[in-house]
Design a protein around this motif. Sequence first.
Motif, PDB file in Angstrom:
ATOM      1  N   LEU A  76      -1.020  -8.374  -3.112  1.00 44.55           N
ATOM      2  CA  LEU A  76      -2.686  -7.753  -3.082  1.00 44.55           C
ATOM      3  C   LEU A  76      -2.255  -6.308  -3.046  1.00 44.55           C
ATOM      4  CD1 LEU A  76      -5.788  -7.195  -2.786  1.00 44.55           C
ATOM      5  CD2 LEU A  76      -5.272  -8.058  -0.239  1.00 44.55           C
ATOM      6  N   PHE A  77      -2.682  -5.044  -3.994  1.00 48.57           N
ATOM      7  CA  PHE A  77      -2.496  -3.792  -4.054  1.00 48.57           C
ATOM      8  C   PHE A  77      -3.522  -3.312  -3.478  1.00 48.57           C
ATOM      9  CE2 PHE A  77      -2.318   0.845  -6.053  1.00 48.57           C
ATOM     10  CZ  PHE A  77      -1.615   0.891  -4.823  1.00 48.57           C
ATOM     11  N   LEU A  78      -3.674  -2.716  -2.041  1.00 49.03           N
ATOM     12  CA  LEU A  78      -4.764  -2.147  -1.327  1.00 49.03           C
ATOM     13  C   LEU A  78      -4.735  -0.334  -1.630  1.00 49.03           C
ATOM     14  CD1 LEU A  78      -4.242  -3.533   2.753  1.00 49.03           C
ATOM     15  CD2 LEU A  78      -6.055  -4.244   0.319  1.00 49.03           C
ATOM     16  N   LEU A  79      -5.773  -0.267  -2.616  1.00 44.75           N
ATOM     17  CA  LEU A  79      -5.189   1.370  -3.005  1.00 44.75           C
ATOM     18  C   LEU A  79      -6.917   2.289  -2.530  1.00 44.75           C
ATOM     19  CD1 LEU A  79      -5.316   3.457  -4.710  1.00 44.75           C
ATOM     20  CD2 LEU A  79      -7.060   1.956  -7.154  1.00 44.75           C
ATOM     21  N   CYS A  80      -6.614   3.208  -1.714  1.00 45.62           N
ATOM     22  CA  CYS A  80      -7.841   4.143  -1.509  1.00 45.62           C
ATOM     23  C   CYS A  80      -8.095   5.491  -2.395  1.00 45.62           C
ATOM     24  CB  CYS A  80      -7.310   4.355  -0.772  1.00 45.62           C
ATOM     25  SG  CYS A  80      -8.440   5.647   1.256  1.00 45.62           S
ATOM     26  N   HIS A  81      -8.984   5.078  -2.977  1.00 48.28           N
ATOM     27  CA  HIS A  81     -10.021   5.884  -4.201  1.00 48.28           C
ATOM     28  C   HIS A  81     -11.304   6.277  -4.050  1.00 48.28           C
ATOM     29  CE1 HIS A  81     -10.656   7.207  -8.002  1.00 48.28           C
ATOM     30  NE2 HIS A  81     -11.071   6.103  -8.460  1.00 48.28           N
ATOM     31  N   PRO A  82     -10.580   7.588  -3.667  1.00 54.27           N
ATOM     32  CA  PRO A  82     -10.234   9.016  -3.863  1.00 54.27           C
ATOM     33  C   PRO A  82      -9.259   9.077  -2.297  1.00 54.27           C
ATOM     34  CG  PRO A  82     -12.106  10.310  -3.482  1.00 54.27           C
ATOM     35  CD  PRO A  82     -12.455   8.055  -3.536  1.00 54.27           C
ATOM     36  N   HIS A  83      -8.282   9.052  -2.235  1.00 55.89           N
ATOM     37  CA  HIS A  83      -7.151   8.828  -0.633  1.00 55.89           C
ATOM     38  C   HIS A  83      -8.070   9.785   0.222  1.00 55.89           C
ATOM     39  CE1 HIS A  83      -3.321   6.810   0.328  1.00 55.89           C
ATOM     40  NE2 HIS A  83      -3.180   7.624   1.406  1.00 55.89           N
ATOM     41  N   ASN A  84      -7.844   8.744   1.368  1.00 56.75           N
ATOM     42  CA  ASN A  84      -8.036   9.173   2.527  1.00 56.75           C
ATOM     43  C   ASN A  84      -6.229   9.241   3.321  1.00 56.75           C
ATOM     44  OD1 ASN A  84      -7.867  10.185   5.892  1.00 56.75           O
ATOM     45  ND2 ASN A  84      -9.619   8.045   5.463  1.00 56.75           N
ATOM     46  N   PRO A  85      -5.382   9.601   3.809  1.00 58.29           N
ATOM     47  CA  PRO A  85      -5.573  11.320   3.954  1.00 58.29           C
ATOM     48  C   PRO A  85      -6.031  12.281   3.350  1.00 58.29           C
ATOM     49  CG  PRO A  85      -3.904  10.825   5.052  1.00 58.29           C
ATOM     50  CD  PRO A  85      -4.561   9.561   4.435  1.00 58.29           C
ATOM     51  N   ASP A 105     -10.138   1.025  -2.224  1.00 57.80           N
ATOM     52  CA  ASP A 105     -11.564   1.386  -0.958  1.00 57.80           C
ATOM     53  C   ASP A 105     -12.056   2.919  -1.633  1.00 57.80           C
ATOM     54  OD1 ASP A 105     -12.150   2.802   0.885  1.00 57.80           O
ATOM     55  OD2 ASP A 105     -11.717   1.834   2.334  1.00 57.80           O
ATOM     56  N   GLU A 106     -13.208   2.768  -2.042  1.00 58.02           N
ATOM     57  CA  GLU A 106     -14.160   3.839  -3.078  1.00 58.02           C
ATOM     58  C   GLU A 106     -15.069   4.517  -1.798  1.00 58.02           C
ATOM     59  OE1 GLU A 106     -14.197   3.183  -7.313  1.00 58.02           O
ATOM     60  OE2 GLU A 106     -12.205   1.917  -6.818  1.00 58.02           O
ATOM     61  N   ILE A 107     -15.123   4.163  -0.757  1.00 55.20           N
ATOM     62  CA  ILE A 107     -15.759   4.669   0.270  1.00 55.20           C
ATOM     63  C   ILE A 107     -15.641   5.808   0.027  1.00 55.20           C
ATOM     64  CG2 ILE A 107     -14.503   5.030   2.278  1.00 55.20           C
ATOM     65  CD1 ILE A 107     -16.426   3.828   3.784  1.00 55.20           C
ATOM     66  N   HIS A 108     -15.232   6.944  -0.285  1.00 58.97           N
ATOM     67  CA  HIS A 108     -15.030   8.364   0.065  1.00 58.97           C
ATOM     68  C   HIS A 108     -15.935   8.691  -2.198  1.00 58.97           C
ATOM     69  CE1 HIS A 108     -13.759   9.253   3.494  1.00 58.97           C
ATOM     70  NE2 HIS A 108     -13.248   8.398   3.465  1.00 58.97           N
ATOM     71  N   CYS A 109     -16.326   8.047  -2.476  1.00 59.49           N
ATOM     72  CA  CYS A 109     -16.429   8.442  -4.087  1.00 59.49           C
ATOM     73  C   CYS A 109     -17.803   9.103  -4.431  1.00 59.49           C
ATOM     74  CB  CYS A 109     -16.760   7.299  -4.633  1.00 59.49           C
ATOM     75  SG  CYS A 109     -17.762   6.023  -4.122  1.00 59.49           S
ATOM     76  N   GLY A 110     -17.992   9.127  -3.518  1.00 62.57           N
ATOM     77  CA  GLY A 110     -19.410  10.105  -3.582  1.00 62.57           C
ATOM     78  C   GLY A 110     -18.903  11.602  -3.032  1.00 62.57           C
ATOM     79  N   LEU A 111     -17.729  11.977  -3.002  1.00 56.30           N
ATOM     80  CA  LEU A 111     -17.924  12.664  -2.363  1.00 56.30           C
ATOM     81  C   LEU A 111     -16.191  13.907  -3.237  1.00 56.30           C
ATOM     82  CD1 LEU A 111     -17.222  11.697   1.898  1.00 56.30           C
ATOM     83  CD2 LEU A 111     -19.062  13.686   0.722  1.00 56.30           C
ATOM     84  N   ILE A 112     -16.352  14.047  -4.078  1.00 55.91           N
ATOM     85  CA  ILE A 112     -15.993  14.278  -5.139  1.00 55.91           C
ATOM     86  C   ILE A 112     -15.970  16.185  -5.337  1.00 55.91           C
ATOM     87  CG2 ILE A 112     -14.976  15.122  -7.323  1.00 55.91           C
ATOM     88  CD1 ILE A 112     -14.446  12.159  -6.053  1.00 55.91           C
ATOM     89  N   LEU A 113     -15.109  16.725  -4.458  1.00 58.57           N
ATOM     90  CA  LEU A 113     -15.625  18.579  -4.546  1.00 58.57           C
ATOM     91  C   LEU A 113     -15.186  19.245  -5.317  1.00 58.57           C
ATOM     92  CD1 LEU A 113     -14.037  18.795  -1.088  1.00 58.57           C
ATOM     93  CD2 LEU A 113     -16.275  17.906  -1.209  1.00 58.57           C
ATOM     94  N   THR A 156       1.121  -0.969  -0.170  1.00 55.36           N
ATOM     95  CA  THR A 156       0.686  -0.288   0.203  1.00 55.36           C
ATOM     96  C   THR A 156       1.031   0.966   0.340  1.00 55.36           C
ATOM     97  OG1 THR A 156      -2.294   0.971   1.108  1.00 55.36           O
ATOM     98  CG2 THR A 156      -0.159   0.373   2.776  1.00 55.36           C
ATOM     99  N   ALA A 157       0.085   2.370   0.235  1.00 52.65           N
ATOM    100  CA  ALA A 157       0.994   3.328  -0.590  1.00 52.65           C
ATOM    101  C   ALA A 157       0.644   4.524   0.629  1.00 52.65           C
ATOM    102  CB  ALA A 157       0.621   4.137  -1.404  1.00 52.65           C
ATOM    103  N   ALA A 158       2.023   5.463   1.388  1.00 51.35           N
ATOM    104  CA  ALA A 158       1.237   6.006   2.771  1.00 51.35           C
ATOM    105  C   ALA A 158       1.899   6.972   2.062  1.00 51.35           C
ATOM    106  CB  ALA A 158       2.034   4.881   4.026  1.00 51.35           C
ATOM    107  N   PRO A 159       0.914   8.429   3.027  1.00 52.99           N
ATOM    108  CA  PRO A 159       0.028   7.879   4.234  1.00 52.99           C
ATOM    109  C   PRO A 159      -1.457   7.865   4.421  1.00 52.99           C
ATOM    110  CG  PRO A 159       0.825  10.544   3.619  1.00 52.99           C
ATOM    111  CD  PRO A 159       1.791   9.764   2.649  1.00 52.99           C
TER     112      PRO A 159
END
Length: 376
Positions: free
Chosen positions: A156-165, A192-200, A108-111
């Motif tokens: 396995l690659f864990l992608l955060c998309h959009p990325h938190n934080p 992980d696309e949990i924030h996908c409805g929050l594109i500002l 995965t990619a941090a932070p």
Amino acid sequence: MSPFDTPIDRRGSDSIKWNRYAGRDILPLWVADMDFAAPPAVLDALHRRIEHGILGYGGPWPSLTESVLAHLADEYDWSVEADWLVWLPGLVSGLNVACRAVDGDVLTAAPIYPPFLSAPLFAGRRLQRAELACTGKGWHFDRSALASALTAATRLFLLCHPHNPVGRCWRRDELLDLAAFAEAKDLVVCSDEIHCGLILDTDRRHIPFASLSPEAARRSITLMAPSKTFNIPGLGCAFAVIPDAKLRHRFERAMAGIVPHVNVLGLAACEAAYRDSGDWHRALIDYLRANRDLVSAAVKRDRRIKMEPVEATYLAWVDVRELGLSHPAAHFEAHGLGLSDGADFGTPGWLRLNFGCPRSTLDEALNRFGNACRTA
Ligand SMILES: Cc1ncc(COP(=O)(O)O)c(C=O)c1O
């Protein structure tokens, strides 16, 4: 006046966000839930469900599944089959299950949101961590950092998309590059696309990783939920989309006996969120965008504080290293502001500020933020 302007008192309630500082004058802008009521259509659906009176074990029903598929098609131009859905009580469960379902090391990619760092270890997997780069052009993936973090055993690659934080809404070219990397190294991508409805940003759109191509879909586990966008994370309702049947069965096997049925209230809320809450959602995004602009203006007042543009999420990722504080989160708490500690995301010296709150709360929080910076 916006409905989001009205403060709702959460002190003394079940809120983990507010109870952390119970009895102290500290505004909690840490964990990712918003201080807004859920959309009226969601609350109506919950009232109707409660009125029924029986709250037995539940599972999805046809109009719920249709609302999910229609939402994915309308919002993201992504055509998903009903069979690809696996319902979950939360995204963090999904991340942990993915680490158990895919045999091998995890990259995965941090932070990064802390469960990305803990889930591989809970599953007995080795974690390989690359750093995201931030070199004057905003946050981005560093392909050579990813390649050197990888081992022959990484699967396995864990992608955060959009990325938190860091608040990036990854662009198509960036995602295609990741997809090529995954293809070359034979990685499953759990996105992980949990924030996908929050594109500002108005010029950005969320592109599900799995929608890039049939090859990307084949190696993808997409995790989604209405929970962040419609502010219902306490209802525990999420789902994975796994197009490849073999991978889906491995995922379901890894869930067996551990992951419970989804909360029936969460299912009812999910249908109403996706089907009947579009106007509320559009108004929310406008409100959050204005809050985001207030946060960036406040951050710019002190030259020592840095923040890249927040394209998505209601989370600002703030670099306070130049303040020279040994424990930044404690310093801001002492000035009445409860923020998330960057150390938990793998990068001490940073703080995460949740601006999903009424403007009056944010104004007071930003005053306190300024005071805390001045005394550092
Ligand atoms: C990227 C990301 N994934 C997952 C979660 C939590 O998901 P859940 O509450 O559904 O387990 C959060 C919450 O902040 C998050 O930011």
